[in-house]
Design a protein around this motif. Structure first.
Motif, mmCIF file in Angstrom:
data_model
loop_
_atom_site.group_PDB
_atom_site.id
_atom_site.type_symbol
_atom_site.label_atom_id
_atom_site.label_comp_id
_atom_site.label_asym_id
_atom_site.label_seq_id
_atom_site.Cartn_x
_atom_site.Cartn_y
_atom_site.Cartn_z
ATOM 1 N N UNK A 1 0.831 -1.204 0.000
ATOM 2 C CA UNK A 1 0.000 0.000 0.000
ATOM 3 C C UNK A 1 0.869 1.258 0.000
ATOM 4 N N UNK A 2 1.962 1.237 0.755
ATOM 5 C CA UNK A 2 2.858 2.394 0.783
ATOM 6 C C UNK A 2 3.455 2.646 -0.605
ATOM 7 N N UNK A 3 3.790 1.578 -1.316
ATOM 8 C CA UNK A 3 4.331 1.724 -2.673
ATOM 9 C C UNK A 3 3.316 2.402 -3.599
ATOM 10 N N UNK A 4 2.050 2.046 -3.477
ATOM 11 C CA UNK A 4 1.010 2.676 -4.293
ATOM 12 C C UNK A 4 0.861 4.147 -3.915
ATOM 13 N N UNK A 5 0.822 4.425 -2.624
ATOM 14 C CA UNK A 5 0.675 5.798 -2.147
ATOM 15 C C UNK A 5 1.833 6.672 -2.629
#
Length: 176
Positions: A53-57
């Motif tokens: 999720x952090x990578x997407x954000x």
């Protein structure tokens, strides 16, 4: 009873714990069985993790869109600009709100952003090919099955632990 509209915003790092809980509740385990989007018959394990999720954000090419109702997170979707099209993924609606029109509203917002903010002429998504009810939902909303399959990432538990050996992703598209 009056309809309460959704508000949309991009996810931030502080939203990650709530997002993990939302996505897992919609797709995995017994909680997901109260909705109709469950993958619990096909996959065990996690559906997402904080790192993913952090990578997407953090990606400059897209966003993790949150849908809130009265300040409560009820749905999310990943939207990523990929040339002439936008990728639409990680679409999750809290099981207790599935079937209430929230998914349609989120889908409309994703498509609007893809068209108006990214300049995309189409939306692409991948769906586990054995998810006939889910694919039928997308078809009712203008998505078309392409027949193009890509392999499920067997052995990579970030995507779950398969209960079947015949899983693959099918590409669905929608012209905007």
């Amino acid at each position: 009873m009056p309809t309460i509209s959704l508000t949309f915003r991009k996810a931030a790092t502080g939203d990650i714990p709530a997002l993990v809980a939302l996505v897992e509740s919609a797709y995995r385990g017994d909680t997901s069985r109260s909705g109709w989007t469950t993958e619990a018959d096909y996959l065990d394990g996690q559906r997402t993790d904080p790192q993913g999720l952090q990578e997407i954000i953090d990606s400059p090419h897209g966003a993790l869109l949150l849908a809130e109702r009265c300040g409560e997170l009820v749905a999310c979707a990943h939207l990523e600009h990929r040339g002439d099209h936008a990728y639409f993924g990680m679409f999750a609606v809290r099981p207790q709100f599935q079937g209430a029109g929230i998914g349609k509203e989120v889908m409309a917002e994703v498509e609007r952003q893809a068209r108006e903010e990214m300049g995309a002429t189409a939306v692409h998504m991948t769906v586990i090919h054995v998810r006939e009810e889910l694919i039928a939902f997308y078809e009712r909303h203008g998505y078309v099955r392409t027949g193009q399959l890509s392999p499920f990432p067997y052995g990579d538990e970030r995507f779950g632990v398969p209960k079947r050996q015949d899983l693959a992703f099918e590409l669905l598209t929608k012209a905007l």
